[in-house]
Design a protein around this motif. Structure first.
Motif, PDB file in Angstrom:
ATOM      1  N   GLY A 263       0.781  -1.225   0.000  1.00  0.00           N
ATOM      2  CA  GLY A 263       0.000   0.000   0.000  1.00  0.00           C
ATOM      3  C   GLY A 263       0.811   1.273   0.000  1.00  0.00           C
ATOM      4  N   VAL A 264       2.127   1.136   0.134  1.00  0.00           N
ATOM      5  CA  VAL A 264       2.967   2.331   0.217  1.00  0.00           C
ATOM      6  C   VAL A 264       3.246   2.885  -1.172  1.00  0.00           C
ATOM      7  CG1 VAL A 264       5.200   3.229   0.926  1.00  0.00           C
ATOM      8  CG2 VAL A 264       3.998   1.558   2.361  1.00  0.00           C
ATOM      9  N   ARG A 265       3.598   1.998  -2.094  1.00  0.00           N
ATOM     10  CA  ARG A 265       3.988   2.439  -3.434  1.00  0.00           C
ATOM     11  C   ARG A 265       2.784   2.501  -4.361  1.00  0.00           C
ATOM     12  NH1 ARG A 265       9.123  -0.506  -5.803  1.00  0.00           N
ATOM     13  NH2 ARG A 265       8.690   1.092  -7.339  1.00  0.00           N
ATOM     14  N   LEU A 266       2.684   3.560  -5.113  1.00  0.00           N
ATOM     15  CA  LEU A 266       1.637   3.681  -6.114  1.00  0.00           C
ATOM     16  C   LEU A 266       1.995   2.844  -7.335  1.00  0.00           C
ATOM     17  CD1 LEU A 266       0.932   7.516  -6.036  1.00  0.00           C
ATOM     18  CD2 LEU A 266      -0.164   5.698  -4.733  1.00  0.00           C
ATOM     19  N   GLY A 267       0.979   2.434  -8.046  1.00  0.00           N
ATOM     20  CA  GLY A 267       1.200   1.719  -9.301  1.00  0.00           C
ATOM     21  C   GLY A 267       0.568   2.469 -10.444  1.00  0.00           C
ATOM     22  N   VAL A 268       1.248   2.543 -11.568  1.00  0.00           N
ATOM     23  CA  VAL A 268       0.716   3.247 -12.727  1.00  0.00           C
ATOM     24  C   VAL A 268       0.557   2.332 -13.933  1.00  0.00           C
ATOM     25  CG1 VAL A 268       1.600   5.464 -11.955  1.00  0.00           C
ATOM     26  CG2 VAL A 268       2.997   4.016 -13.474  1.00  0.00           C
ATOM     27  N   ARG A 269       0.959   1.075 -13.788  1.00  0.00           N
ATOM     28  CA  ARG A 269       0.812   0.119 -14.881  1.00  0.00           C
ATOM     29  C   ARG A 269      -0.177  -0.965 -14.475  1.00  0.00           C
ATOM     30  NH1 ARG A 269       6.352  -2.327 -15.538  1.00  0.00           N
ATOM     31  NH2 ARG A 269       6.301  -2.060 -13.281  1.00  0.00           N
ATOM     32  N   PRO A 270      -1.009  -1.419 -15.399  1.00  0.00           N
ATOM     33  CA  PRO A 270      -1.999  -2.445 -15.039  1.00  0.00           C
ATOM     34  C   PRO A 270      -1.370  -3.690 -14.433  1.00  0.00           C
ATOM     35  CG  PRO A 270      -2.508  -1.520 -17.185  1.00  0.00           C
ATOM     36  CD  PRO A 270      -1.168  -0.966 -16.789  1.00  0.00           C
ATOM     37  N   GLU A 271      -0.217  -4.089 -14.906  1.00  0.00           N
ATOM     38  CA  GLU A 271       0.405  -5.323 -14.436  1.00  0.00           C
ATOM     39  C   GLU A 271       0.876  -5.240 -12.986  1.00  0.00           C
ATOM     40  OE1 GLU A 271       1.228  -3.590 -17.121  1.00  0.00           O
ATOM     41  OE2 GLU A 271       3.414  -3.373 -17.334  1.00  0.00           O
ATOM     42  N   GLU A 272       0.883  -4.051 -12.420  1.00  0.00           N
ATOM     43  CA  GLU A 272       1.279  -3.893 -11.021  1.00  0.00           C
ATOM     44  C   GLU A 272       0.137  -4.214 -10.059  1.00  0.00           C
ATOM     45  OE1 GLU A 272       3.053   0.275 -11.995  1.00  0.00           O
ATOM     46  OE2 GLU A 272       4.084  -0.436 -10.200  1.00  0.00           O
ATOM     47  N   TYR A 273      -1.068  -4.341 -10.593  1.00  0.00           N
ATOM     48  CA  TYR A 273      -2.233  -4.510  -9.738  1.00  0.00           C
ATOM     49  C   TYR A 273      -2.659  -5.968  -9.657  1.00  0.00           C
ATOM     50  CZ  TYR A 273      -2.628   0.464  -9.138  1.00  0.00           C
ATOM     51  OH  TYR A 273      -2.380   1.759  -8.761  1.00  0.00           O
ATOM     52  N   ASP A 274      -3.181  -6.330  -8.489  1.00  0.00           N
ATOM     53  CA  ASP A 274      -3.486  -7.717  -8.191  1.00  0.00           C
ATOM     54  C   ASP A 274      -4.966  -8.070  -8.317  1.00  0.00           C
ATOM     55  OD1 ASP A 274      -1.167  -6.813  -5.890  1.00  0.00           O
ATOM     56  OD2 ASP A 274      -0.732  -8.557  -7.163  1.00  0.00           O
ATOM     57  N   TYR A 275      -5.826  -7.101  -8.117  1.00  0.00           N
ATOM     58  CA  TYR A 275      -7.266  -7.361  -8.146  1.00  0.00           C
ATOM     59  C   TYR A 275      -7.954  -6.269  -8.957  1.00  0.00           C
ATOM     60  CZ  TYR A 275      -5.825 -10.155  -4.153  1.00  0.00           C
ATOM     61  OH  TYR A 275      -5.179 -11.053  -3.339  1.00  0.00           O
ATOM     62  N   TRP A 276      -9.013  -6.681  -9.659  1.00  0.00           N
ATOM     63  CA  TRP A 276      -9.731  -5.769 -10.548  1.00  0.00           C
ATOM     64  C   TRP A 276     -11.234  -5.916 -10.376  1.00  0.00           C
ATOM     65  CZ3 TRP A 276      -7.368  -2.326 -13.867  1.00  0.00           C
ATOM     66  CH2 TRP A 276      -5.985  -2.458 -13.998  1.00  0.00           C
ATOM     67  N   GLY A 277     -11.919  -4.792 -10.536  1.00  0.00           N
ATOM     68  CA  GLY A 277     -13.364  -4.837 -10.621  1.00  0.00           C
ATOM     69  C   GLY A 277     -13.804  -5.140 -12.035  1.00  0.00           C
ATOM     70  N   GLN A 278     -15.119  -5.201 -12.230  1.00  0.00           N
ATOM     71  CA  GLN A 278     -15.678  -5.548 -13.530  1.00  0.00           C
ATOM     72  C   GLN A 278     -15.789  -4.339 -14.463  1.00  0.00           C
ATOM     73  OE1 GLN A 278     -16.404  -8.772 -14.639  1.00  0.00           O
ATOM     74  NE2 GLN A 278     -15.184  -9.134 -12.803  1.00  0.00           N
ATOM     75  N   GLY A 279     -15.700  -3.175 -13.914  1.00  0.00           N
ATOM     76  CA  GLY A 279     -15.747  -1.968 -14.734  1.00  0.00           C
ATOM     77  C   GLY A 279     -17.107  -1.314 -14.777  1.00  0.00           C
ATOM     78  N   THR A 280     -17.110  -0.021 -15.030  1.00  0.00           N
ATOM     79  CA  THR A 280     -18.349   0.743 -15.182  1.00  0.00           C
ATOM     80  C   THR A 280     -18.175   1.681 -16.366  1.00  0.00           C
ATOM     81  OG1 THR A 280     -19.975   2.143 -14.041  1.00  0.00           O
ATOM     82  CG2 THR A 280     -17.656   2.556 -13.533  1.00  0.00           C
ATOM     83  N   GLN A 281     -19.193   1.750 -17.210  1.00  0.00           N
ATOM     84  CA  GLN A 281     -19.106   2.537 -18.432  1.00  0.00           C
ATOM     85  C   GLN A 281     -19.361   4.015 -18.146  1.00  0.00           C
ATOM     86  OE1 GLN A 281     -18.528   1.503 -21.829  1.00  0.00           O
ATOM     87  NE2 GLN A 281     -18.387   3.731 -22.132  1.00  0.00           N
ATOM     88  N   VAL A 282     -18.487   4.844 -18.687  1.00  0.00           N
ATOM     89  CA  VAL A 282     -18.678   6.291 -18.660  1.00  0.00           C
ATOM     90  C   VAL A 282     -18.721   6.769 -20.108  1.00  0.00           C
ATOM     91  CG1 VAL A 282     -17.682   8.520 -18.050  1.00  0.00           C
ATOM     92  CG2 VAL A 282     -17.583   6.612 -16.422  1.00  0.00           C
ATOM     93  N   THR A 283     -19.802   7.415 -20.478  1.00  0.00           N
ATOM     94  CA  THR A 283     -19.955   7.934 -21.828  1.00  0.00           C
ATOM     95  C   THR A 283     -20.223   9.428 -21.749  1.00  0.00           C
ATOM     96  OG1 THR A 283     -20.864   5.829 -22.589  1.00  0.00           O
ATOM     97  CG2 THR A 283     -21.199   7.748 -23.999  1.00  0.00           C
ATOM     98  N   VAL A 284     -19.395  10.208 -22.443  1.00  0.00           N
ATOM     99  CA  VAL A 284     -19.531  11.655 -22.428  1.00  0.00           C
ATOM    100  C   VAL A 284     -19.885  12.113 -23.847  1.00  0.00           C
ATOM    101  CG1 VAL A 284     -18.452  13.847 -21.845  1.00  0.00           C
ATOM    102  CG2 VAL A 284     -17.787  11.771 -20.613  1.00  0.00           C
ATOM    103  N   SER A 285     -21.038  12.700 -23.987  1.00  0.00           N
ATOM    104  CA  SER A 285     -21.469  13.166 -25.299  1.00  0.00           C
ATOM    105  C   SER A 285     -21.071  14.622 -25.495  1.00  0.00           C
ATOM    106  CB  SER A 285     -22.975  13.012 -25.454  1.00  0.00           C
ATOM    107  OG  SER A 285     -23.657  13.828 -24.519  1.00  0.00           O
ATOM    108  N   SER A 286     -20.831  14.981 -26.740  1.00  0.00           N
ATOM    109  CA  SER A 286     -20.401  16.354 -27.041  1.00  0.00           C
ATOM    110  C   SER A 286     -21.580  17.268 -27.277  1.00  0.00           C
ATOM    111  CB  SER A 286     -19.508  16.345 -28.283  1.00  0.00           C
ATOM    112  OG  SER A 286     -20.186  15.764 -29.364  1.00  0.00           O
TER     113      SER A 286
END
Length: 125
Positions: free
Chosen positions: A102-125
């Motif tokens: 928990g001390v070091r931040l991660g900026v690459r996906p491969e550094e992370y151990d657990y993932w959620g399923q995701g949530t869609q964000v759509t921004v219209s112009s």
């Protein structure tokens, strides 16, 4: 083991705001660094923001700096992504991720151990 569930996505107009939440299971949530990533169609998954175990250190991608804010509430096992001044290019599936150490931040996906399923964000112009 940590299970992550994102919420708060949706369809908004450019300039609007959204707040994403990520609920984590388990009693050791405060031991993890957390990150928000996003993936647009045809593009690689990219880091949006990251936060260490205590919330004292954060990271933001240049594309969202000044518009997005990551925060966490360890008492509630929650991490948030406040997104302001949304742009069409912010459209993507947003994922919450947890990283041992928990001390070091991660900026690459491969550094992370657990993932959620995701949530869609759509921004219209």
């Amino acid at each position: 083991q940590v299970q992550l569930v994102e919420s708060g996505g949706g369809l908004v107009q450019a300039g609007d705001s959204l707040r994403l939440s990520c609920a984590a299971s388990g009693r050791t949530f405060s031991m993890y660094s957390m990150g928000w990533f996003r993936q647009a169609p045809g593009k690689e998954r990219e880091v949006v923001a990251a936060i260490n175990w205590s919330g004292s250190t954060t990271f933001y991608a240049d594309s969202v700096k000044g518009r997005f804010t990551i925060s966490r509430d360890n008492a509630k096992n929650l991490v948030y992504l406040q997104m302001n001044s949304l742009k069409p290019e912010d459209t993507a599936v947003y994922y919450c991720a947890a990283k041992h150490n928990g001390v070091r931040l991660g900026v690459r996906p491969e550094e992370y151990d657990y993932w959620g399923q995701g949530t869609q964000v759509t921004v219209s112009s």
